[in-house]
Design a protein around this motif. Structure first.
Motif, PDB file in Angstrom:
ATOM      1  N   ARG A 105       0.809  -1.227   0.000  1.00 40.20           N
ATOM      2  CA  ARG A 105       0.000   0.000   0.000  1.00 40.20           C
ATOM      3  C   ARG A 105       0.841   1.275   0.000  1.00 40.20           C
ATOM      4  O   ARG A 105       0.291   2.366   0.120  1.00 40.20           O
ATOM      5  N   GLU A 106       2.165   1.121  -0.138  1.00 43.43           N
ATOM      6  CA  GLU A 106       3.022   2.307  -0.084  1.00 43.43           C
ATOM      7  C   GLU A 106       3.209   2.979  -1.445  1.00 43.43           C
ATOM      8  O   GLU A 106       3.760   4.076  -1.541  1.00 43.43           O
ATOM      9  N   GLY A 107       2.731   2.315  -2.519  1.00 40.22           N
ATOM     10  CA  GLY A 107       2.965   2.835  -3.864  1.00 40.22           C
ATOM     11  C   GLY A 107       2.516   4.270  -4.072  1.00 40.22           C
ATOM     12  O   GLY A 107       3.301   5.118  -4.518  1.00 40.22           O
ATOM     13  N   PRO A 108       1.247   4.621  -3.773  1.00 38.53           N
ATOM     14  CA  PRO A 108       0.795   6.001  -3.997  1.00 38.53           C
ATOM     15  C   PRO A 108       1.610   7.041  -3.247  1.00 38.53           C
ATOM     16  O   PRO A 108       1.966   8.081  -3.802  1.00 38.53           O
ATOM     17  N   VAL A 109       1.914   6.792  -1.969  1.00 42.71           N
ATOM     18  CA  VAL A 109       2.637   7.803  -1.198  1.00 42.71           C
ATOM     19  C   VAL A 109       4.071   7.924  -1.699  1.00 42.71           C
ATOM     20  O   VAL A 109       4.621   9.030  -1.771  1.00 42.71           O
ATOM     21  N   ARG A 110       4.701   6.826  -2.075  1.00 45.76           N
ATOM     22  CA  ARG A 110       6.040   6.917  -2.666  1.00 45.76           C
ATOM     23  C   ARG A 110       5.985   7.652  -4.005  1.00 45.76           C
ATOM     24  O   ARG A 110       6.951   8.295  -4.408  1.00 45.76           O
ATOM     25  N   GLY A 111       4.843   7.586  -4.683  1.00 39.37           N
ATOM     26  CA  GLY A 111       4.676   8.277  -5.950  1.00 39.37           C
ATOM     27  C   GLY A 111       4.284   9.733  -5.804  1.00 39.37           C
ATOM     28  O   GLY A 111       4.019  10.399  -6.805  1.00 39.37           O
ATOM     29  N   GLY A 112       4.234  10.236  -4.576  1.00 37.77           N
ATOM     30  CA  GLY A 112       3.987  11.651  -4.366  1.00 37.77           C
ATOM     31  C   GLY A 112       2.589  12.005  -3.940  1.00 37.77           C
ATOM     32  O   GLY A 112       2.254  13.194  -3.860  1.00 37.77           O
ATOM     33  N   ASN A 113       1.729  11.019  -3.655  1.00 35.26           N
ATOM     34  CA  ASN A 113       0.398  11.338  -3.150  1.00 35.26           C
ATOM     35  C   ASN A 113       0.494  11.529  -1.639  1.00 35.26           C
ATOM     36  O   ASN A 113       0.859  10.604  -0.921  1.00 35.26           O
ATOM     37  N   PRO A 114       0.166  12.722  -1.121  1.00 37.82           N
ATOM     38  CA  PRO A 114       0.351  12.973   0.310  1.00 37.82           C
ATOM     39  C   PRO A 114      -0.740  12.393   1.198  1.00 37.82           C
ATOM     40  O   PRO A 114      -0.608  12.420   2.423  1.00 37.82           O
ATOM     41  N   TRP A 115      -1.817  11.918   0.591  1.00 39.45           N
ATOM     42  CA  TRP A 115      -2.934  11.435   1.385  1.00 39.45           C
ATOM     43  C   TRP A 115      -2.833   9.928   1.606  1.00 39.45           C
ATOM     44  O   TRP A 115      -2.792   9.139   0.650  1.00 39.45           O
ATOM     45  N   ILE A 116      -2.825   9.525   2.868  1.00 34.89           N
ATOM     46  CA  ILE A 116      -2.832   8.108   3.231  1.00 34.89           C
ATOM     47  C   ILE A 116      -4.161   7.824   3.921  1.00 34.89           C
ATOM     48  O   ILE A 116      -4.465   8.399   4.973  1.00 34.89           O
ATOM     49  N   PHE A 117      -4.947   6.947   3.324  1.00 28.39           N
ATOM     50  CA  PHE A 117      -6.264   6.639   3.868  1.00 28.39           C
ATOM     51  C   PHE A 117      -6.152   5.581   4.956  1.00 28.39           C
ATOM     52  O   PHE A 117      -5.212   4.778   4.985  1.00 28.39           O
ATOM     53  N   SER A 118      -7.121   5.585   5.832  1.00 27.16           N
ATOM     54  CA  SER A 118      -7.054   4.740   7.020  1.00 27.16           C
ATOM     55  C   SER A 118      -6.905   3.266   6.689  1.00 27.16           C
ATOM     56  O   SER A 118      -6.186   2.535   7.386  1.00 27.16           O
ATOM     57  N   GLN A 119      -7.533   2.821   5.591  1.00 27.75           N
ATOM     58  CA  GLN A 119      -7.480   1.394   5.263  1.00 27.75           C
ATOM     59  C   GLN A 119      -6.105   0.947   4.768  1.00 27.75           C
ATOM     60  O   GLN A 119      -5.849  -0.255   4.656  1.00 27.75           O
ATOM     61  N   ALA A 120      -5.210   1.907   4.479  1.00 28.87           N
ATOM     62  CA  ALA A 120      -3.861   1.553   4.026  1.00 28.87           C
ATOM     63  C   ALA A 120      -2.892   1.380   5.187  1.00 28.87           C
ATOM     64  O   ALA A 120      -1.751   0.966   4.982  1.00 28.87           O
ATOM     65  N   ALA A 164      -9.472  10.115  13.331  1.00 22.41           N
ATOM     66  CA  ALA A 164     -10.922  10.222  13.225  1.00 22.41           C
ATOM     67  C   ALA A 164     -11.398  10.507  11.801  1.00 22.41           C
ATOM     68  O   ALA A 164     -12.598  10.520  11.549  1.00 22.41           O
ATOM     69  N   THR A 165     -10.471  10.728  10.855  1.00 20.57           N
ATOM     70  CA  THR A 165     -10.846  11.084   9.490  1.00 20.57           C
ATOM     71  C   THR A 165     -10.452   9.988   8.507  1.00 20.57           C
ATOM     72  O   THR A 165      -9.572   9.173   8.772  1.00 20.57           O
ATOM     73  N   THR A 166     -11.111  10.007   7.341  1.00 18.29           N
ATOM     74  CA  THR A 166     -10.799   9.024   6.305  1.00 18.29           C
ATOM     75  C   THR A 166      -9.375   9.192   5.803  1.00 18.29           C
ATOM     76  O   THR A 166      -8.659   8.215   5.585  1.00 18.29           O
ATOM     77  N   ILE A 167      -8.968  10.447   5.590  1.00 18.68           N
ATOM     78  CA  ILE A 167      -7.566  10.720   5.248  1.00 18.68           C
ATOM     79  C   ILE A 167      -6.818  10.745   6.574  1.00 18.68           C
ATOM     80  O   ILE A 167      -6.744  11.764   7.261  1.00 18.68           O
TER      81      ILE A 167
END
Length: 398
Positions: free
Chosen positions: A18-33, A66-69
């Motif tokens: 689940r680290e692919g998006p954040v390593r690709g520069g997406n700053p949002w990590i959702f709780s399910q990851a 407490a938030t989705t992000i």
């Protein structure tokens, strides 16, 4: 670099793969990851280091369980002190704007949240006045550091905070307005593309003015010589002022807000134009376009957000079709339409599809001249498509 603070921060471990998006520069990590946070249950807004499933450091962010992000990243590959990070981010943001903002402009976005590496923070500059929005619990914790750094870098006359909206509610925060530094200021005069604009900090939307349309207003002004122009949803008359400066032969501006129209009139006076330079209409723009017998060489259609949430997307799609249909019917032969969606929860490709449906309904054959969006003072991280919100099209009748 040295890691001076990681020992004091909680550790967020992501699920395997689940680290692919954040390593690709997406700053949002959702709780399910997230696999787990050690120790668990950090306070809202607390800094955490972020690691992949093997424990390798990805970077640093702040969390709100407490938030989705659940985590918003503010640094990759390092964990600097927050003071060091804020100063570095603000210096970088200021240097970028110094390179891209025109000399005849002193109104621009200085910090665009995630796009400038300060998630949840927006700072708009209006000459010597700065207006800040703090949207998240993590950004709340950075407020004193940001204010101190802005004072040191720019020595503004005033720093005003106008923080409100749905994101703050989701973060568990109340709306907040205050003078953070300097003197109280209720309005100021700024300059955009050589045009003076009156900024109302007490009653204006968001930070007082919609700076994301600055480059599009300049484009409109460049193509209207001798044209009949309709500024639909005109707000404080930004596109109307650009049209007058560009030599339009007739300008009609429509809005439901009497206060916005009054500021637009004052902006006319501020720039030395007679009251007759623009025909102001207090009313609903869609109704006006549907009923008017006039035809326009350029219509600017810039409605407020029509989708307040993802659940509103279907309704918003219908409204975009309806508005663009009546706008296209009001375009003169050979005329142009500059149409926009600023709805975060309505995707760009869905907006394009709605405009295509509208062209079919209106019986118009239109050419796409340009895709439009905010200016470069509203940067978006390459890996963060969610950060894009303003979508526009410049169309021309065939």
């Amino acid at each position: 670099m040295a890691n001076p603070v990681s020992a004091t921060l909680a550790r967020a471990i992501l699920k395997r793969g689940r680290e692919g998006p954040v390593r690709g520069g997406n700053p949002w990590i959702f709780s399910q990851a997230i696999e787990r946070i050690e120790p668990p249950s950090p306070e809202a807004g607390a800094l955490v280091t972020v690691h992949d499933a093997s424990g390798a450091l990805i970077g640093m962010g702040y969390c709100n369980p407490a938030t989705t992000i659940a985590i918003r990243m503010i640094a990759w590959g390092e964990t600097p002190t927050i003071e060091e990070l804020v100063v570095r981010r603000l210096k970088g943001a200021l240097e970028l704007r110094r390179r891209i903002i025109r000399d005849d402009t002193n109104a621009y976005r200085l910090v665009n949240g995630d796009g400038d590496g300060l998630s949840g923070v927006v700072v708009d500059r209006f000459g010597d006045v700065l207006v800040m929005q703090i949207l998240t619990a993590g950004a709340e914790r950075m407020r004193p550091t940001i204010v101190a750094a802005l004072n040191e870098l720019l020595h503004p006359r005033s720093i005003i905070e106008r923080s409100h909206g749905a994101v703050r509610k989701q973060e568990g925060l109340e709306d907040y307005t205050a003078v953070l530094a300097g003197e109280p200021v209720t309005e100021t005069i700024a300059v955009e593309n050589g045009i003076k604009i009156r900024i109302d900090f007490e009653h204006g939307q968001k930070t007082g003015y919609f700076l994301d349309q600055r480059d599009n207003r300049a484009m409109a002004g460049a193509i209207v010589s001798g044209a009949r122009v309709l500024d639909a949803f005109c707000y404080q008359g930004g596109f109307s002022l650009a049209a007058i400066a560009g030599g339009a032969s007739k300008v009609v501006a429509v809005d439901t807000s009497a206060r916005a129209l009054e500021i637009a009139r004052r902006n006319l006076e501020l720039n030395g134009h007679p009251a007759s330079a623009v025909e102001f209409v207090h009313g609903e723009a869609g109704k006006f376009m549907a009923e008017t017998a006039n035809r326009f060489d350029l219509i600017v259609l810039d409605p407020p957000p029509l989708a307040g949430s993802r659940g509103d997307a279907e309704r918003a799609g219908r409204l975009y079709v309806e508005l663009n249909t009546v706008a296209m019917r009001a375009i003169a032969p050979g005329g142009r339409l500059m149409t926009f969606s600023c709805s975060t929860h309505f995707r760009a490709d869905d907006f394009v599809r709605a405009v295509r449906f509208a062209a079919s309904n209106a019986g118009r054959t239109l050419r796409l001249l340009a895709h439009l969006g905010p200016g470069p003072d509203h940067p978006v991280l390459l890996g963060h498509g969610e950060g894009e919100y303003l979508t526009g099209l410049l169309l021309a009748d065939l």
